[in-house]
Design a protein around this motif. Structure first.
Motif, PDB file in Angstrom:
ATOM      1  N   ARG A 106       0.852  -1.189   0.000  1.00 50.37           N
ATOM      2  CA  ARG A 106       0.000   0.000   0.000  1.00 50.37           C
ATOM      3  C   ARG A 106       0.882   1.231   0.000  1.00 50.37           C
ATOM      4  O   ARG A 106       2.073   1.173   0.316  1.00 50.37           O
ATOM      5  CB  ARG A 106      -0.888   0.000   1.241  1.00 50.37           C
ATOM      6  CG  ARG A 106      -1.906  -1.106   1.218  1.00 50.37           C
ATOM      7  CD  ARG A 106      -2.949  -0.965   2.303  1.00 50.37           C
ATOM      8  NE  ARG A 106      -2.425  -0.390   3.534  1.00 50.37           N
ATOM      9  CZ  ARG A 106      -2.817  -0.722   4.752  1.00 50.37           C
ATOM     10  NH1 ARG A 106      -3.773  -1.615   4.904  1.00 50.37           N
ATOM     11  NH2 ARG A 106      -2.305  -0.161   5.811  1.00 50.37           N
ATOM     12  N   GLU A 107       0.311   2.361  -0.335  1.00 52.36           N
ATOM     13  CA  GLU A 107       1.067   3.608  -0.377  1.00 52.36           C
ATOM     14  C   GLU A 107       1.570   4.018   1.002  1.00 52.36           C
ATOM     15  O   GLU A 107       2.606   4.664   1.123  1.00 52.36           O
ATOM     16  CB  GLU A 107       0.207   4.728  -0.975  1.00 52.36           C
ATOM     17  CG  GLU A 107       0.009   4.577  -2.463  1.00 52.36           C
ATOM     18  CD  GLU A 107      -0.744   5.745  -3.082  1.00 52.36           C
ATOM     19  OE1 GLU A 107      -0.734   6.851  -2.514  1.00 52.36           O
ATOM     20  OE2 GLU A 107      -1.340   5.528  -4.149  1.00 52.36           O
ATOM     21  N   ASP A 108       0.849   3.619   2.037  1.00 54.98           N
ATOM     22  CA  ASP A 108       1.268   4.005   3.393  1.00 54.98           C
ATOM     23  C   ASP A 108       2.315   3.059   3.963  1.00 54.98           C
ATOM     24  O   ASP A 108       2.678   3.155   5.137  1.00 54.98           O
ATOM     25  CB  ASP A 108       0.058   4.080   4.325  1.00 54.98           C
ATOM     26  CG  ASP A 108      -0.599   2.724   4.566  1.00 54.98           C
ATOM     27  OD1 ASP A 108      -0.110   1.700   4.048  1.00 54.98           O
ATOM     28  OD2 ASP A 108      -1.619   2.691   5.289  1.00 54.98           O
TER      29      ASP A 108
END
Length: 190
Positions: A59-61
């Motif tokens: 995920r981007e996080d």
């Protein structure tokens, strides 16, 4: 996702077992995992299935989440059914039969090639025979198929008759006597 006629039928996945290959470098045997079958497609070389294998993605996080990796696999080599699952609802694309050529439509199916000899005994004289196409209903079913050189040798023998039922006479006579005799006989009749 709703289905509309322009986009095609709605894809509804069902469970299927996918056989993963062995990895000799890691020393692993083939394994089966349950995946989702999205679509089946018939090709000229057999069936392929679009399956969604369980996977992960970043995920981007910086976290990780469950995902699906879709890939086409060969059936039945790499897929197995799950007991109790109805596969009739899976979108299935069958290979359309190729259109027949105009020649095949006019002439019909091509007959199998080759000739066979039916031996006919007529007492003490020389052996006689009848040469047939191998699919002729008068041809002996256990007779070996002759190669083309042997066909012509047998056909040239005066003790051999060429079958007219299956067209043997019409097909081999031009090879034995040349094509000129066809036009000669046509002009003699006039």
């Amino acid at each position: 996702m709703p289905s509309d006629d322009a986009a095609g039928p709605e894809l509804v996945p069902v469970p299927v077992r996918v056989v993963l290959p062995a990895d000799p470098l890691l020393g692993t045997d083939p394994q089966e995992v349950v995946a989702r079958l999205w679509k089946r497609q018939q090709t000229e070389t057999g069936w392929v299935y679009l399956v969604g294998l369980p996977s992960f993605r970043d995920r981007e996080d910086g976290g990780v989440e469950a995902a699906e990796y879709r890939v086409w696999v060969r059936a039945p080599e790499h897929v197995r059914p799950v007991e109790g699952v109805d596969y009739d609802q899976v979108v299935t694309e069958r290979l359309q039969p190729s259109p027949q050529s105009a020649v095949r439509e006019v002439l019909g199916e091509r007959r199998p090639s080759g000739w066979v000899l039916q031996k006919v005994s007529v007492g003490r004289g020389p052996a006689q025979g009848v040469l047939h196409a191998r699919d002729c209903e008068e041809a002996p079913k256990d007779a070996p198929l002759l190669d083309w050189k042997r066909d012509l040798d047998v056909a040239e023998n005066p003790a051999t008759r060429l079958c007219t039922l299956c067209g043997c006479a019409q097909e081999l006579t031009p090879l034995l006597r040349g094509f000129d005799h066809i036009t000669d006989s046509a002009t003699d009749d006039s």
